[in-house]
Structure formats: structure tokens, C-alpha cells
Write an enzyme that holds these catalytic residues in place. Structure first.
Site, mmCIF file in Angstrom:
data_model
loop_
_atom_site.group_PDB
_atom_site.id
_atom_site.type_symbol
_atom_site.label_atom_id
_atom_site.label_comp_id
_atom_site.label_asym_id
_atom_site.label_seq_id
_atom_site.Cartn_x
_atom_site.Cartn_y
_atom_site.Cartn_z
ATOM 1 N N GLU A 443 -28.526 75.569 20.005
ATOM 2 C CA GLU A 443 -28.774 74.152 20.323
ATOM 3 C C GLU A 443 -28.545 73.857 21.804
ATOM 4 O OE1 GLU A 443 -30.393 71.771 19.397
ATOM 5 O OE2 GLU A 443 -30.763 73.107 17.728
HETATM 6 C C1 LIG Z 1 -27.575 82.593 14.907
HETATM 7 C C2 LIG Z 1 -28.577 81.893 15.753
HETATM 8 C C3 LIG Z 1 -29.312 80.853 15.213
HETATM 9 C C4 LIG Z 1 -30.294 80.222 15.977
HETATM 10 N N1 LIG Z 1 -31.077 79.253 15.416
HETATM 11 C C5 LIG Z 1 -32.176 78.826 16.093
HETATM 12 C C6 LIG Z 1 -33.154 78.007 15.456
HETATM 13 O O1 LIG Z 1 -33.002 77.607 14.299
HETATM 14 N N2 LIG Z 1 -34.266 77.674 16.154
HETATM 15 C C7 LIG Z 1 -34.464 78.085 17.430
HETATM 16 O O2 LIG Z 1 -35.511 77.772 17.993
HETATM 17 N N3 LIG Z 1 -33.553 78.843 18.081
HETATM 18 C C8 LIG Z 1 -32.414 79.223 17.430
HETATM 19 N N4 LIG Z 1 -31.494 80.013 18.066
HETATM 20 C C9 LIG Z 1 -31.706 80.357 19.455
HETATM 21 C C10 LIG Z 1 -30.696 79.675 20.389
HETATM 22 O O3 LIG Z 1 -30.936 78.313 20.461
HETATM 23 C C11 LIG Z 1 -30.790 80.399 21.738
HETATM 24 O O4 LIG Z 1 -30.195 81.665 21.561
HETATM 25 C C12 LIG Z 1 -30.118 79.638 22.862
HETATM 26 O O5 LIG Z 1 -30.822 78.469 23.135
HETATM 27 C C13 LIG Z 1 -30.013 80.462 24.138
HETATM 28 O O6 LIG Z 1 -31.230 81.089 24.447
HETATM 29 P P1 LIG Z 1 -31.263 82.670 24.742
HETATM 30 O O7 LIG Z 1 -30.543 83.319 23.630
HETATM 31 O O8 LIG Z 1 -32.647 83.071 24.990
HETATM 32 O O9 LIG Z 1 -30.400 82.834 26.037
HETATM 33 P P2 LIG Z 1 -30.930 82.681 27.542
HETATM 34 O O10 LIG Z 1 -31.733 81.436 27.661
HETATM 35 O O11 LIG Z 1 -31.557 83.954 27.957
HETATM 36 O O12 LIG Z 1 -29.575 82.459 28.330
HETATM 37 C C14 LIG Z 1 -28.695 83.554 28.653
HETATM 38 C C15 LIG Z 1 -27.492 82.991 29.398
HETATM 39 O O13 LIG Z 1 -27.927 82.396 30.619
HETATM 40 C C16 LIG Z 1 -27.432 81.079 30.720
HETATM 41 N N5 LIG Z 1 -28.385 80.246 31.423
HETATM 42 C C17 LIG Z 1 -29.702 80.112 31.223
HETATM 43 N N6 LIG Z 1 -30.228 79.215 32.067
HETATM 44 C C18 LIG Z 1 -29.225 78.750 32.811
HETATM 45 C C19 LIG Z 1 -29.109 77.788 33.867
HETATM 46 N N7 LIG Z 1 -30.147 77.095 34.305
HETATM 47 N N8 LIG Z 1 -27.891 77.571 34.407
HETATM 48 C C20 LIG Z 1 -26.816 78.243 33.950
HETATM 49 N N9 LIG Z 1 -26.849 79.158 32.981
HETATM 50 C C21 LIG Z 1 -28.038 79.404 32.410
HETATM 51 C C22 LIG Z 1 -27.222 80.625 29.286
HETATM 52 O O14 LIG Z 1 -26.292 79.557 29.193
HETATM 53 C C23 LIG Z 1 -26.749 81.905 28.639
HETATM 54 O O15 LIG Z 1 -25.371 82.049 28.814
HETATM 55 C C24 LIG Z 1 -30.493 80.611 17.332
HETATM 56 C C25 LIG Z 1 -29.710 81.639 17.876
HETATM 57 C C26 LIG Z 1 -28.786 82.285 17.107
HETATM 58 C C27 LIG Z 1 -28.013 83.420 17.704
#
Ligand SMILES: Cc1cc2nc3c(=O)[nH]c(=O)nc-3n(C[C@H](O)[C@H](O)[C@H](O)COP(=O)(O)OP(=O)(O)OC[C@H]3O[C@@H](n4cnc5c(N)ncnc54)[C@H](O)[C@@H]3O)c2cc1C
Length: 596
Positions: A443
Site C-alpha cells: 500500500e
Molecule cells: C504480500 C504482498 C502483498 C501485496 N499485495 C498487493 C496487491 O494486492 N496489489 C498490488 O498491486 N500490489 C500488491 N503488493 C505490492 C506492493 O504494494 C509493492 O511491493 C510496494 O508498493 C513496493 O513496490 P516494489 O515491491 O516494487 O518496491 P520498489 O518500488 O522497487 O521499491 C524498493 C525500495 O525503494 C524505495 N523507493 C522507491 N521509490 C522511492 C522514492 N522515490 N524515494 C525513496 N524511496 C523509494 C521503496 O520505499 C522501497 O524501499 C503486495 C506486495 C506484497 C509483498
């Protein structure tokens, strides 16, 4: 496996004594009939359902997890989940806070919020199946066409069908502007959608007859980035005009993720291979429509963590009274036994009180925000609706990040109370820690929440929303500033309000020179803001407890002790956080990436 007793007395304290919900709901014609009796009855029934039906499935669901059958492309949820869901639907729980026009019971969100706390304490993984449906309901209700509402809303409201949010793709999570799923239009007004989504919670399961996926994709010639994203409704089974189940749509689960916690919830890779979808709202305005879902979900994630904090604390408390180890430093407390119960030790008490304070602070805060959402939606005065909406916007990132960060601390402390018995799975405590961890990530990660708060909600708004909230704090400080008994709470509250104002201005000035200053300060800044909010609610609760303590009701004695612990032991981290936030971007950005 442990216990869960819904904290009804504290919920009633928050709803009736702190927030005076009955009075506030009378201002909203739609909820004017929701009196204390109805509220208490729902809390009691909710307590029974969650502790008797859901809680017993929490540990077994974690052990068993979900099962994906690749050949059949189906997902089976842990034993008992499906039956519990049936009971939930038959009990009308899905419909609690939904519009009667679509079969809902029309009760306020503030009450649903308390029920959701109980659901999450009892079983977070299970609760995510219906929890996501509510977000889909809110989104369709606000942005769907009349036909979409007619066909889908009654099924979501009854709980016969569930919902998902399909945003994330393998190469993009935070940066949704990069998403690649494609939608091509058909002559009949529908769209064919192709793409791969990952991490989709409750993406496939056996608990309901149909699943409505809310999918983000790009239409042909869409602008680059987040301005070119559209939102589509993609049902697992395409419904017939009469609402019965029709043809299977090619949106299939390719695999489920192996993960750290919430094993009872299916986290799915979803493949769309020309799946039929219908656009929600306008092309390229999908993120706007999805924000309704995301905001509801952010409050929901905060409440997930509130639930975990409460249940972990409750169990640690029972254990600490029972487990005998060592003698109290200040003299034997249990002379008949071979040792004293560990609750005599100051540091065990610190861990227990951390959980208690974070649960009680979060309960007051989340209930307040839920009530503000009711006011935003239904108050007859447009000005009040707008003010409530502004406040909800300001507080939502704090709800999401502050409560979830605190739950990570509190569940870990609760586990620590058990010593080695907390680390092994038999007692169920390590599950709370594992389950709590995801809430800081999905989220929108907590870093992203802090950027939203400081960058978008405060600096881009020239501090207007923060000032409005600050006026409420200031009024409370002025009103109670001369009350001697309140000074131990009012002084730190007033002090932190002033410091946060100064800090905000300082960061705003630095940001004119360098935008990295915002990113460098945002995380500690959000925690300071979270403490201001908690100080405000704890000071209000202290006022009530001081007034009522003389009645002899020990609830108020306990409340005051918790509040004193909060101001003495948790609040003081604000001094360090402010120093961190002020220390600037240079110490983070100086090192060349190659030199790490
Ligand atoms: C168990 C689980 C359930 C989930 N359920 C859903 C769902 O129902 N629907 C859905 O669509 N998604 C879902 N997700 C996805 C989840 O919302 C994403 O994992 C999350 O938004 C982060 O995206 P990412 O994993 O690609 O990390 P990334 O976007 O690659 O981020 C990696 C790191 O970089 C940091 N970062 C990125 N941009 C910035 C910035 N501008 N400034 C500072 N730091 C930054 C982040 O905070 C993070 O620490 C789920 C994930 C999990 C693990």
C-alpha cells in the site's frame, strides 16, 4: 494457541467517551439513528465472531498456507477459511458499512473500523479477502457507471463476490507510471487486457464464487508515465445481465508467492491474456479513480497493525503473569513460588506497556479518522465535509506508516516477553511479527507515505492542512493550559506542536535549494508528526481519565498509567527524530554510489 478477547471496554471508551460518536453521528442524517445500543451490540457480536470463528484459524492457516494447482489454475485456501467466510457472509458482516441502496446495512465507517480491528487481531491473512472487497466497493461506488453499480455492487456488498487491486508489475511497484499492461478497445465498449501483475493479494481463491479484479493498464496512445494509466474492472467470471455467473475470463493465477508472513492469504502472480475488462471512469484517469481504493486500503493497513499490536500485547500479558523466572530486584513478590512472575521486572513491563500504549493510541487515532471519513461523506454542511476531507488526507499517511512502524516494534517486544518461547512457533508469537512486517511495505511503502505527507500534503499545500490540525491542538492546549493536573500532558503536547511547526518551516526553506532535503527528512518527520497526533489524543484521554478516576473504576487508573508511560518512555524519541530530520541530506548523499 493463545487467546483473543476483543477490547470492547477500550473501544467503547474511545467511541463513546473520547469521540462522542453518538452525538457526532446525529449531525449526519444518514446515521442519525445509530445509537449507543446499536454500536455496543455490533461490537459484542463482532467480538464473538472474530474470537470464536476466525481466531482459531489463525495459526493453522499460517502453518498450512494456500495451495496453487498449476494445472487447474486454482488456489485453495487453508482449511476452515472458506466455511468461516460463508459464516461472515451469512451474518451480513460484509454489508455492515455499505449503502442500503445496494443491500448494505448503512452503518457508519467508524463502527466498521472497530470491527476491522477485531478481524485483524483474530486473523489478518483471512481478513484480507473481504478487506480488499470493501476498497473495490468504494471505488466502484464513486467511479462506476450505473450499469456497473447495478451488476457488481450488490454482490460485493453481500460478500458473494470479492475484489482485488491489480497494480504491481514485475518491473514497477512504487513507480506505477512505468506499468506496461495494455488495454485495447472492442466494438461493444469492452476492452481486451493483456499483461502480467505480481503480488496480488487474494488474487485467486476458493472462498467466493467470483472475483472482481480492479486492474491498471494503458489504453492505445496513452501519454507516458502516470498520466497514461486507466482503470478496468476485470471479473474472473463475466456475469450475465441477471448477475448470474457466466463465461470464465482469461485472468489466471500463474503462481503464488512463498513469503515471510500472512501465509493464509494468497499472494498471486496474475496473467491477463486478452481478459475482458470494462473501464472505470475516464481513460488515463485511472490513478485518480484508484486513489479511492488506495486511501481506504491505507487506513485498512493501519488497522491491520492495530489489530496485531492488540493481540500480541494481550498474549504477552497473560504469559508475563504466568511465567516464573528470577526474583524481583526490589524484593520477593511470590514467596510461595520458586520465582516471581516476569511481570515484576521493569523491562518486561516496558515491553508490555509499549504494546498497550501503541494499541490504545492507534485505536483512538484510527477511530477518529474513520469518524472524519463519515463526516466527509455525509455531513450536510459542505464546509464541514471539506474540512473533514482535508484532515483525512493529511492523516492517512500517518495512519498507514506510524501505526505499522509501531506494530513492528510492539509485536517484536511481545515476542521478546516470551524469551525463547516467543521465537519458536508453538506459542504463535513469531507469526505476529512476521505478519506485521508486510504492513510497512505494501500500500505504498512507509517511505513513500512519509514523502506523501511531507512533500504533497504539507509542503505543496504551504502547510495549510497541517495548520488547521495545529489549530485544534493549540485550542486544546489553551483550554487546559491552566489546569495543574493536566500540565504533565499539556506541556509536552504544546512543546511538540511548536517544534513541528519550526521543523516544517526549516525543511521547507531547505527544499527550495535542494529537493533531496525532503527525502532526507521525511521518515523521521512523519514519526514526529505521528507523536504529535498521539500526544493530542493521549492528552484528551488523560483529561477524561482524570475526571473519572475518582469513580473507582480501575479502567481509568490503567488508562492514566499507560498515558504516563507513553509521555515518559515513547514520546521522548521525538528529540532524536527531530535531530535526524534536521541533519540534512548531505550525510546521506555525499557518498558516491561506487564507494558504498
Ligand atoms: C504480500 C504482498 C502483498 C501485496 N499485495 C498487493 C496487491 O494486492 N496489489 C498490488 O498491486 N500490489 C500488491 N503488493 C505490492 C506492493 O504494494 C509493492 O511491493 C510496494 O508498493 C513496493 O513496490 P516494489 O515491491 O516494487 O518496491 P520498489 O518500488 O522497487 O521499491 C524498493 C525500495 O525503494 C524505495 N523507493 C522507491 N521509490 C522511492 C522514492 N522515490 N524515494 C525513496 N524511496 C523509494 C521503496 O520505499 C522501497 O524501499 C503486495 C506486495 C506484497 C509483498
Amino acid at each position: 494457541m493463545g487467546q483473543y478477547v476483543a477490547p470492547i471496554r477500550d473501544m467503547q471508551f474511545v467511541l463513546h467517551e473520547l469521540l462522542k460518536v453518538e452525538e457526532k453521528l446525529k449531525e449526519l442524517p444518514i446515521h442519525a439513528e445509530t445509537d449507543a445500543d446499536i454500536i455496543n451490540q455490533v461490537l459484542e457480536e463482532g467480538a464473538k465472531f472474530t474470537s470464536e470463528v476466525l481466531f482459531p484459524l489463525n495459526h493453522s492457516g499460517d502453518r498450512e498456507g494456500c495451495h496453487h494447482d498449476a494445472a487447474a489454475k486454482t488456489v485453495t485456501t487453508p482449511k476452515g477459511f472458506k466455511e468461516a467466510y460463508q459464516q461472515y457472509v451469512e451474518g451480513g458482516w460484509a454489508a455492515l458499512a455499505c449503502d442500503p441502496e445496494y443491500g448494505g446495512q448503512g452503518l457508519p465507517i467508524v463502527l466498521n473500523n472497530s470491527f476491522y480491528e477485531m478481524l485483524n487481531s483474530a486473523n489478518q491473512a483471512w481478513t484480507m479477502y473481504p478487506g480488499l472487497s470493501h476498497g473495490a466497493y468504494e471505488c466502484l461506488k464513486e467511479h462506476g457507471t450505473d450499469e456497473q453499480k447495478r451488476l457488481y455492487l450488490p454482490k460485493l456488498v453481500s460478500g458473494e463476490w470479492t475484489g482485488t487491486m491489480c497494480l504491481t508489475e514485475p518491473h514497477c511497484g512504487t513507480d506505477l507510471g512505468m506499468l506496461r499492461s495494455k488495454a485495447t478497445p472492442n466494438a461493444d465498449g469492452s476492452w481486451d487486457i493483456t499483461g502480467a501483475k505480481i503480488f496480488i493479494s487474494a488474487g485467486e481463491h476458493d472462498m467466493a464464487e467470483n472475483i472482481l479484479h480492479l486492474v491498471l493498464a494503458r489504453v492505445p496512445d496513452a501519454p507516458e508515465g502516470s498520466k497514461g494509466i486507466s482503470l478496468f474492472l476485470v471479473p474472473k467470471f463475466i456475469p450475465n445481465a441477471d448477475g448470474s455467473i457466466g463465461e470464465r475470463n482469461p485472468i489466471f493465477c500463474g503462481a503464488i508467492e512463498e513469503k515471510m508472513g500472512i501465509h493464509g492469504n494468497s499472494t498471486c502472480q496474475m496473467n491477463l491474456d486478452g481478459a475482458k475488462g470494462w473501464i472505470i471512469g475516464q481513460p488515463n484517469k485511472g490513478l485518480n479513480a484508484m486513489f479511492v481504493f488506495m486511501n481506504a486500503a491505507r487506513l485498512g493497513v493501519g488497522v491491520q497493525s492495530l489489530g496485531l499490536t492488540e493481540v500480541a500485547y494481550q498474549n504477552a500479558l497473560v504469559y508475563a503473569k504466568d511465567r516464573l523466572q528470577m526474583r524481583s530486584l526490589s524484593g520477593v513478590k511470590n514467596p510461595e513460588g520458586p520465582a516471581d512472575p516476569i511481570i515484576v521486572h521493569p523491562d518486561v513491563r516496558r515491553m508490555l506497556l509499549t504494546g498497550k500504549a501503541y494499541a490504545e493510541g492507534a485505536r483512538a487515532f484510527a477511530s477518529y479518522v474513520a469518524l472524519q471519513i463519515d463526516r466527509e461523506l455525509h455531513h450536510p454542511d459542505e464546509e464541514v465535509r471539506k474540512e473533514a476531507g482535508d484532515e483525512v488526507a493529511l492523516l492517512t499517511p500517518i495512519i498507514k506508516a506510524f501505526i505499522t512502524d509501531n506494530a513492528w516494534i510492539a509485536t517484536s517486544d511481545a515476542m521478546q516477553v516470551y524469551g525463547g518461547h516467543g521465537y519458536i512457533s508453538e506459542w504463535g508469537m513469531e507469526q505476529y511479527v512476521r505478519d506485521a512486517r508486510i504492513n510497512l511495505i505494501y500500500e505504498g511503502t512507509n517511505t513513500v507515505q512519509s514523502l506523501d505527507l511531507l512533500g504533497r500534503k504539507i509542503l505543496m499545500d504551504n502547510g495549510a492542512k497541517l495548520r488547521k490540525f495545529g489549530e485544534k491542538v493549540r485550542a486544546f492546549v489553551e483550554e487546559n493550559g491552566t489546569d495543574e493536573a493536566m500540565s504533565e500532558f499539556i506541556t509536552p503536547l504544546g512543546d511538540l506542536g511548536e517544534k513541528l511547526t519550526k521543523l516544517t518551516m526549516e525543511i521547507g526553506m531547505k527544499a527550495f535549494q535542494n529537493q533531496d532535503e525532503v527525502g532526507a527528512a521525511a521518515v523521521p518527520y512523519l514519526r514526529v508528526a505521528g507523536h504529535l497526533v498521539y500526544s493530542y489524543f493521549f492528552a484528551q484521554m488523560a483529561k477524561i481519565a482524570l475526571e473519572k478516576e475518582a469513580s473507582g473504576d480501575k479502567f481509568y487508573t490503567s488508562k492514566l498509567a499507560t498515558i504516563r508511560f507513553y509521555f515518559g518512555r515513547l514520546y521522548p524519541e521525538t528529540a532524536t527524530l527531530i535531530r535526524q530530520a534536521r541533519s540534512g541530506a548531505a550525510n546521506l548523499m555525499a557518498l558516491d554510489a561506487d564507494l558504498f
